[in-house]
Design a protein around this motif. Structure first.
Motif, PDB file in Angstrom:
ATOM      1  N   ILE A   1       0.594   0.120  11.797  1.00  0.00           N
ATOM      2  CA  ILE A   1       0.331   1.549  11.579  1.00  0.00           C
ATOM      3  C   ILE A   1      -0.413   2.115  12.778  1.00  0.00           C
ATOM      4  O   ILE A   1      -1.438   1.572  13.203  1.00  0.00           O
ATOM      5  CB  ILE A   1      -0.481   1.750  10.289  1.00  0.00           C
ATOM      6  N   ASP A   2       0.125   3.190  13.322  1.00  0.00           N
ATOM      7  CA  ASP A   2      -0.477   3.795  14.518  1.00  0.00           C
ATOM      8  C   ASP A   2      -1.389   4.948  14.128  1.00  0.00           C
ATOM      9  O   ASP A   2      -1.317   5.494  13.019  1.00  0.00           O
ATOM     10  CB  ASP A   2       0.633   4.295  15.446  1.00  0.00           C
TER      11      ASP A   2
ATOM     12  N   GLY B   1      -5.769  -1.078  -1.547  1.00  0.00           N
ATOM     13  CA  GLY B   1      -4.841  -0.019  -1.901  1.00  0.00           C
ATOM     14  C   GLY B   1      -3.471  -0.263  -1.296  1.00  0.00           C
ATOM     15  O   GLY B   1      -3.285  -1.141  -0.440  1.00  0.00           O
ATOM     16  N   PRO B   2      -2.472   0.538  -1.695  1.00  0.00           N
ATOM     17  CA  PRO B   2      -1.105   0.318  -1.209  1.00  0.00           C
ATOM     18  C   PRO B   2      -0.954   0.494   0.299  1.00  0.00           C
ATOM     19  O   PRO B   2      -0.212  -0.255   0.943  1.00  0.00           O
ATOM     20  CB  PRO B   2      -0.287   1.364  -1.974  1.00  0.00           C
ATOM     21  N   PHE B   3      -1.653   1.462   0.876  1.00  0.00           N
ATOM     22  CA  PHE B   3      -1.538   1.666   2.322  1.00  0.00           C
ATOM     23  C   PHE B   3      -2.209   0.545   3.095  1.00  0.00           C
ATOM     24  O   PHE B   3      -1.720   0.141   4.155  1.00  0.00           O
ATOM     25  CB  PHE B   3      -2.128   3.025   2.704  1.00  0.00           C
TER      26      PHE B   3
ATOM     27  N   SER C   1      -0.360  -2.081   5.657  1.00  0.00           N
ATOM     28  CA  SER C   1      -0.873  -2.332   6.998  1.00  0.00           C
ATOM     29  C   SER C   1      -0.836  -3.815   7.342  1.00  0.00           C
ATOM     30  O   SER C   1      -0.669  -4.185   8.515  1.00  0.00           O
ATOM     31  CB  SER C   1      -2.308  -1.802   7.118  1.00  0.00           C
ATOM     32  N   ASP C   2      -0.963  -4.673   6.327  1.00  0.00           N
ATOM     33  CA  ASP C   2      -0.922  -6.121   6.537  1.00  0.00           C
ATOM     34  C   ASP C   2       0.466  -6.707   6.364  1.00  0.00           C
ATOM     35  O   ASP C   2       0.666  -7.903   6.578  1.00  0.00           O
ATOM     36  CB  ASP C   2      -1.896  -6.809   5.570  1.00  0.00           C
ATOM     37  N   HIS C   3       1.431  -5.915   5.949  1.00  0.00           N
ATOM     38  CA  HIS C   3       2.801  -6.378   5.715  1.00  0.00           C
ATOM     39  C   HIS C   3       3.753  -5.417   6.440  1.00  0.00           C
ATOM     40  O   HIS C   3       4.413  -4.574   5.826  1.00  0.00           O
ATOM     41  CB  HIS C   3       3.111  -6.433   4.215  1.00  0.00           C
TER      42      HIS C   3
ATOM     43  N   ASN D   1       8.058  -1.194   7.514  1.00  0.00           N
ATOM     44  CA  ASN D   1       9.254  -0.733   8.216  1.00  0.00           C
ATOM     45  C   ASN D   1      10.330  -0.287   7.234  1.00  0.00           C
ATOM     46  O   ASN D   1      10.906   0.798   7.366  1.00  0.00           O
ATOM     47  CB  ASN D   1       9.806  -1.851   9.101  1.00  0.00           C
ATOM     48  N   TYR D   2      10.604  -1.134   6.239  1.00  0.00           N
ATOM     49  CA  TYR D   2      11.648  -0.807   5.270  1.00  0.00           C
ATOM     50  C   TYR D   2      11.311   0.468   4.506  1.00  0.00           C
ATOM     51  O   TYR D   2      12.188   1.317   4.262  1.00  0.00           O
ATOM     52  CB  TYR D   2      11.845  -1.965   4.291  1.00  0.00           C
TER      53      TYR D   2
END
Length: 506
Positions: free
Chosen positions: A286-287, A311-313, A317-319, A324-325
């Motif tokens: 994540i940029d 959280g989901p974000f 960030s770790d996956h 990407n998908y």
């Protein structure tokens, strides 16, 4: 004698067609009256509106060069590149990509950009290095930047000229690009004007009914930066509405062949170097400043007191592969929604409106939204919705984000400059203003009577090119399937006096 425009020629004065400009014009006496003679109508006058716009574009680009001058020597001490807003990848990557050592892009060093950008870097960088070897007193980095700035500025001027050519009856629309403070600050941060210039030339060729040659330019643009490829989607929508698929397939084929031919030498000879761009974009996390970055910040705030909770974000960030998908899926759904909008709209949307929506959707859901990517949107919004009020609000948000971004870069050294929440606010405002522009464009697609460009050109799309003309009957059936009435036929083009420019560039 009255200088009032004839009945078949709509009034295209910016001070009457744009509410924001009309309000500003009150400071100098208000819009032109019915019996006033517009300056561009006076015979023998040199400073016509197009020439003024072109001169202003050159002036802004000259100021942009001056604005970057504190960084030209490469002596970036005490964060001068951020405190003076003069950072540029062009100078930094002259050294990072090994051009200062005479390394050939892709052959001797894996370049992180698509091939046409890499070729461009090599064509300008290797002669500068060779000259520097013979003249060791020159600053090679400065020479390389200046050579790039000159060519990129020329491409920017060409882009303005093409917007003028596409809007001959609305020349002041091009001032949105020519006068943009964003251009002043970001024109030469990276090589984005290379892709913009190629895309603009391709669009002009499309409008002038040369779809095969337009595809060649779109293919070259896509080989410089990915986004010019997205124009094929809007072209497909217009092709479906008119039932004329041949121009689309022609442009699609030449775009694909051109992209392949541009990539083939590097793809075959230095395959690992060619894969560098694709792998980098696949692996990047994540940029800064993206939708995902904002979400991760709020995840951290909401879960700060719960040990082990994520959280989901934060999880995304770790996956990165899942991120990407998801990013691709959201962009794909956005494109599907844009297609439905384009097919179900009361009247066939204009090409530039659909193109703006596709590129904006890509940026909104992308995990990378670099500061210079904003340049992609400026010529598109000038063609899609040239109303200054919303554009200026978006510009302020972009400039605010740029200032916050540089503050974040300075803070990355360990000394905080602004609170993280301030940067997230600036990022959110940028995202929101782009989303608002998308909403306004969608509104004018659904209510074509609000579209100033369509009104000026008598209801037609001046950018339709070979897809101009009546709609295919299947669109009426599709709209009825969704409970809507038949599509609105565009009125016949207005009768233009012989001394007036044609609505469709020829």
């Amino acid at each position: 004698m009255s200088a009032q425009p004839p009945a078949d020629r709509p009034d295209v004065s910016r001070a009457t067609s744009d509410g924001f400009v009309r309000g500003l014009s009150q400071a100098i006496g208000g819009p032109l009256g019915a019996h006033a003679v517009p300056p561009e109508s006076r015979p023998g006058r040199f400073w016509t509106a197009p020439r003024i716009v072109m001169a202003l574009a050159c002036l802004i680009l000259a100021f942009s060069w001056v604005q970057k001058s504190p960084c030209m020597d490469g002596n970036w001490q005490n964060n001068v590149q951020y405190t003076r807003y003069c950072y540029t990848d062009v100078l930094a990557l002259y050294y990072a990509e090994g051009l200062n050592e005479g390394k050939v892009p892709y052959k001797d060093h894996q370049v992180e950009y698509p091939v046409v950008t890499g070729y461009f870097m090599g064509v300008l960088g290797l002669p500068v290095h060779a000259y520097g070897e013979k003249n060791p007193d020159i600053n090679q980095g400065s020479w390389f930047y200046n050579a790039n700035a000159l060519v990129l500025s020329l491409l920017a001027v060409i882009s303005v000229a093409i917007v003028l050519a596409l809007r001959r009856r609305r020349p002041w629309d091009a001032a949105i690009l020519a006068l943009s403070p964003i251009v002043l600050l970001t024109a030469t941060i990276n090589w984005d004007f290379l892709a913009i210039g190629l895309f603009a030339i391709g669009l002009l060729l499309w409008v002038r009914r040369h779809p095969l040659w337009a595809g060649v330019l779109f293919g070259l643009g896509a080989a410089a930066k990915l986004w010019p490829l997205f124009i094929l989607g809007p072209i497909l929508i217009l092709a479906l509405r008119t039932g004329r698929l041949r121009p689309f397939f022609g442009a699609f084929a030449t775009t694909a062949v051109t992209w392949l031919l541009a990539n083939l030498p590097v793809m075959v000879l230095w395959h690992e170097s060619w894969l560098r761009f694709f792998r980098l974009n696949s692996e990047r996390p994540i940029d800064w400043g993206t939708f995902w970055y904002i979400g991760r910040y709020f995840d951290g705030k909401w879960n700060s007191g719960a040990a082990g909770d994520q959280g989901p974000f934060q999880w995304l960030s770790d996956h990165v592969p899942t991120l990407n998908y998801l990013s691709y899926a959201l962009f794909g759904l956005s494109c599907l929604a844009i297609m439905l909008l384009g097919l179900l709209a009361p009247r066939r949307p204009r090409l530039s409106q659909l193109a703006f929506l596709v590129v904006a959707a890509f940026l909104i859901f992308s995990k990378v939204w670099s500061q210079q990517y904003v340049l992609w949107l400026i010529p598109l919004i000038a063609l899609a919705r040239p109303k200054w009020g919303a554009v200026l609000a978006w510009t302020v948000a972009e400039i605010g984000y740029l200032a916050a971004f540089y503050a974040e870069l300075m803070g990355a050294g360990g000394k905080s400059v602004i609170p993280e929440g301030t940067f997230v606010l600036a990022s959110s405002l940028r995202l929101i203003t782009v989303a608002v522009l998308c909403g306004l464009v969608v509104r004018e697609i659904w209510r074509p009577e609000l579209d100033d460009v369509r009104v000026t050109y008598g209801g037609i799309d001046p950018d339709a090119g070979p897809l101009d003309g009546p709609e295919h009957p299947w669109i009426t059936g599709l709209r009825r399937f969704f409970g809507m009435g038949p599509s609105q036929e565009a009125p016949p083009p207005p009768v233009i006096p012989k001394d007036e420019p044609s609505p469709v560039p020829s």
